[in-house]
Design a protein around this motif. Structure first.
Motif, mmCIF file in Angstrom:
data_model
loop_
_atom_site.group_PDB
_atom_site.id
_atom_site.type_symbol
_atom_site.label_atom_id
_atom_site.label_comp_id
_atom_site.label_asym_id
_atom_site.label_seq_id
_atom_site.Cartn_x
_atom_site.Cartn_y
_atom_site.Cartn_z
ATOM 1 N N VAL A 1 5.596 -1.144 -4.458
ATOM 2 C CA VAL A 1 4.691 -2.201 -4.912
ATOM 3 C C VAL A 1 5.318 -2.858 -6.132
ATOM 4 O O VAL A 1 5.794 -2.180 -7.042
ATOM 5 N N LEU B 1 4.724 -4.695 -9.479
ATOM 6 C CA LEU B 1 3.710 -4.992 -10.487
ATOM 7 C C LEU B 1 4.271 -6.007 -11.469
ATOM 8 O O LEU B 1 5.356 -5.812 -12.029
ATOM 9 N N LYS C 1 -2.051 -3.243 -9.433
ATOM 10 C CA LYS C 1 -1.887 -3.497 -8.005
ATOM 11 C C LYS C 1 -3.132 -4.201 -7.454
ATOM 12 O O LYS C 1 -4.270 -3.782 -7.704
ATOM 13 N N SER D 1 0.623 -9.424 -9.219
ATOM 14 C CA SER D 1 1.166 -8.225 -8.578
ATOM 15 C C SER D 1 0.913 -8.249 -7.079
ATOM 16 O O SER D 1 0.078 -9.005 -6.576
#
Length: 339
Positions: free
Chosen positions: A60, A62, A105, A110
């Motif tokens: 992920v 960010l 998230k 993000s």
């Protein structure tokens, strides 16, 4: 110790309140508080970029801003918010500190992946990884509302994985204990109804209603603020993220988690708005009683997002705490309440 065991996720009323018409896109506030471009205001200094975190098979990105020099502050926004919430205080804080403001998230700039890993424990895990990646030490965690709960989760790791990295804790109108759950919050758990609500009600209307609940003085709500908070709900990914964040607000072991607040030894500032309709003041006072080395300070003429609505008071209280000034000095900017 697993992160799932360290998060004080008792954020029920926060979600319900901010989702009065559909789902809030603040603080949580502020806020504190959250993908489309939904980050720092143009006037705020920016550096940083994106951190690629999480498991290699499902990373992920960010977004975070990184400005100033000195002892680091990590700013954690609330539910439905983003780094935008800190725009009124970040420039001043960065004069004496390295200030890192992150979009969690699913919020702000993000990533908002189509998965179900949006619990507070998931957020805390990603931020712990960011702290390690940046090799941060002597950090002051500053969390607003839902972000305050994430900060509490990280503080509970201060004697383990993050030992020696966190030095102080600031909790701003923070979710921390069970609260009444209005009917609408329960509806968020129903897949069809939750998606229908965010589609049928205009995003700007959802944000406007939520902000009016979060602000004491509605005249301070600008068109820019409404747009910032409504932006995530204009995308399918943003709707997915906020719905799944809401569904995972309450952890199964909340009693065990809240009992551990007493183990937090960090110097802790608990800051609360005097007219908070989202997270009642009693929550802050209970935190004050249960966290040993803590101080409670009240922000006057404020709803739920002091960094936006009362930035000067917020800055003075923060400055006094960060510089170790005494209780008399704190009283110049706020009212101390003991119950």
């Amino acid at each position: 110790m697993s992160t799932a065991k360290t998060f004080p996720g008792m954020f029920r009323k926060l979600v319900a309140a901010t989702a009065t018409i559909a789902v809030w896109a603040a603080a949580a506030c502020s806020m504190t508080g959250c993908g489309t471009v939904y980050g720092m205001a143009e006037a705020s200094p920016q550096a940083g970029g994106y951190a690629r975190l999480g498991p290699p098979d499902a990373p992920v990105r960010l977004f975070y801003s990184d400005t100033g020099k000195g002892s680091p502050l990590l700013l954690i926004h609330g539910f439905g918010s983003s780094t935008y919430t800190w725009k009124n205080i970040l420039p001043e804080l960065s004069r004496d500190h390295r200030v890192i403001a992150v979009d969690m998230k699913g919020f702000g700039q993000s990533d908002k992946p189509y998965d179900e890993h949006y619990s507070a424990m998931d957020q805390a895990e990603l931020l712990a990884e960011l702290i390690e990646r940046e090799n941060l030490h002597d950090i002051t965690l500053v969390g607003h509302s839902f972000g305050g709960g994430v900060a509490l989760a990280l503080a509970l790791q201060a004697d383990g994985r993050l030992k020696g990295r966190i030095s102080k804790l600031v909790l701003i109108d923070t979710v921390a204990y069970p609260q009444k759950v209005p009917v609408f919050f329960k509806l968020l758990a129903v897949p069809g109804l939750s998606h229908l609500s965010v589609r049928m009600v205009p995003a700007s209307l959802q944000a406007s209603v939520a902000l009016k609940l979060a602000y004491y003085d509605e005249t301070k709500i600008t068109e820019e603020t409404v747009e910032a908070y409504s932006a995530p709900l204009k995308t399918a990914a943003g709707k997915h993220a906020i719905i799944h964040s809401a569904r995972q607000i309450v952890p199964p072991d909340l009693d065990e988690i809240s009992a551990r607040y007493a183990t937090i030894q960090l110097p802790t500032l608990i800051m609360w708005c005097d007219h908070d309709k989202i997270v009642p003041m009693d929550i802050g006072l209970k935190l004050r009683r249960n966290i040993p080395n803590s101080d409670f300070q009240l922000v006057k003429a404020c709803g739920h997002i002091p960094q936006e609505e009362q930035p000067e008071q917020t800055l003075q209280i923060l400055d006094n705490f960060l510089n170790g000034r005494n209780q008399a000095a704190l009283g110049q900017a706020s009212t101390t309440v003991h119950r």
